[in-house]
Write an enzyme that holds these catalytic residues in place. Structure first.
Site, PDB file in Angstrom:
ATOM      1  CD  GLU A 167      50.887  13.964   9.523  1.00 34.52           C
ATOM      2  OE1 GLU A 167      51.474  14.581   8.629  1.00 34.52           O
ATOM      3  OE2 GLU A 167      51.394  13.769  10.657  1.00 34.52           O
ATOM      4  CD  GLU A 168      48.138   6.823  15.317  1.00 36.91           C
ATOM      5  OE1 GLU A 168      48.216   5.698  15.862  1.00 36.91           O
ATOM      6  OE2 GLU A 168      48.113   7.897  15.963  1.00 36.91           O
TER       7      GLU A 168
END
Length: 444
Positions: A167-168
């Protein structure tokens, strides 16, 4: 004035009033036009709770979105004083208290009438991932305190959580490509459109505790752990995103120190990154596009003035010179730098270069394709903007409010005529009263 003359004047005023009344009605009956009320802006707050520091980003976007996704812009960024929230493992309340000055700042920016509807998020990255691996109880206590602190403010707080590495990385990819207008662009036709024949860029992120690489591959990604799907502005994107925990800059330096310590003694250090010497091969598919390198990559090499498109040979030579310089020579080269910057200049830059060359397999041929960036269009490059963009997909859109009314020139003319009618009516009433008073006096 004689009564006969006064009656004649009154009849004249009544005739004028009649004509003015007809004129006003004609103006009012002019076909009305639809007008769009100026678009209302929505606001969002995102905390980037990294391993070494926390920042609050304030975003806004027009309530009417484009193909389901907001056109988001950064209003302001507020840097939280002190270390990252994972450093408050033994003082959880301090983590919550550290956020309040930036929240106070945000309350001065977001309109008071919109604060309670402003979505607010806290996303923690690799620092909290490591803390959760070491001591999940302490990690939960930190999250409880930061949630309590944010909950004291009149915002729509939607939770604090740890982002996965994918996600990051993928949110950082969205930020880069959104700011460089490869996802959506305002066209010459004065509308937002998906750019045609525009190649998206890859994203290289170096944090304190992890590093991420994300790009759009030319073939389907088979590993579900590294496959990410997004739909933005009506277009689907399938990405490869991989995060390498413990390969962030701070953890890499700690691993180096731990290895040196273990080499000189029999002590064993208990830490998720180096229980017996951390082992993970960084392998990644070939990049199909030019990457943007940001965060630690940019800050480390920018300190040495190596983010301006220098050749790999020049970068190697500069880092070699820094690493062979004495402390006194470094102080002369960088008179305004802090002791920490001077101390880490050699190790940090060497690590960044090694990660790019040996880890991500860049070479003399592909090195010029890397773009080192900190900001684009006065907006910070990181995962938070991409996170906010993706979340606008789930925030209801508000179509522009439309009203129906007369053209402004018709309203002005009608207003002027009505004012004249009122003045004439007042004069007629005054004259009538005077006539009656005079008639009364004549009878006495």
């Amino acid at each position: 004035m004689s009564p006969r003359l006064l009656r004649a004047v009154s009849r004249g005023w009544l005739a004028v009033l009649g004509l003015l009344t007809v004129a006003v009605f004609v103006l009012v009956l002019i076909p009305a036009k639809d007008a769009v009320v100026p678009t209302r802006f929505k606001y969002g707050l995102v905390f980037d709770a990294g391993s070494t520091h926390t920042s609050l980003y304030i975003y806004r976007w027009p309530a009417d979105k484009e193909n389901g996704t907001g056109i988001v812009s950064q209003v302001e960024a507020c840097s939280v004083s002190g270390p990252g929230i994972s450093s408050y493992a033994d003082n959880p309340a301090g983590a919550g208290a550290s956020l309040k000055p930036c929240l106070d700042r945000a309350m001065k920016i977001v309109p008071a009438e919109q604060q309670r509807e402003t979505p607010t998020y806290l996303g923690a990255t690799a620092g909290m991932r490591l803390l959760r691996m070491e001591n999940s109880t302490k990690a939960e206590q930190v999250f409880a305190e930061v949630s309590k602190a944010i909950g004291e403010y009149p915002v729509d707080f939607r939770g604090a959580r740890i982002l996965t590495g994918s996600e990051e990385g993928s949110f950082g990819w969205i930020t880069v490509n959104y700011l460089l207008e490869t996802l959506v662009k305002f066209s010459f036709a004065e509308r937002w459109e998906h750019p045609q024949d525009t190649e998206v860029l890859g994203a290289l992120d170096l944090g304190g505790a992890s590093t991420q690489i994300t790009f759009q591959p030319g073939v389907p990604v088979e590993d579900r752990n590294t496959s990410v799907f997004f739909r933005l502005y009506g277009t689907n994107y399938s990405l490869y995103s991989h995060s390498y925990l413990c390969y962030g800059q701070s953890q890499a330096l700690k691993m180096l120190l731990a290895a040196l310590h273990q080499a000189s003694s029999s002590a064993q250090i208990s830490h998720p990154c180096y229980p017996q010497g951390y082992q993970e091969n960084i392998t990644v598919a070939e990049l199909y596009d030019s990457p943007c390198a940001f965060s630690g990559f940019y800050h480390t090499l920018h300190f040495l003035n190596l983010t301006g498109g220098q050749s790999l040979s020049s970068v190697n030579a500069t880092i070699a010179q820094i690493c062979s310089s004495s402390w006194e020579q470094l102080q002369l080269l960088f008179p305004t730098a802090s002791r920490t910057q001077l101390r880490d200049a050699c190790t940090a830059s060497s690590y960044s270069l090694t990660l790019l060359l040996q880890g991500y397999k860049f070479s003399h041929t592909t090195w010029p394709s890397i773009h080192f960036v900190q900001q684009v269009a006065n907006t910070d490059v990181g995962w938070t903007l991409g996170y906010m963009l993706n979340l606008t997909n789930m925030i209801p859109s508000e179509p522009p409010a439309a009203v129906t009314g007369l053209p402004s020139c018709s309203w002005i003319a009608a207003t002027v005529l009505l004012a004249i009618m009122l003045i004439l009516t007042f004069c007629l009433l005054a004259a009538t009263c005077c006539q009656r008073n005079s008639s009364g006096y004549e009878h006495l």
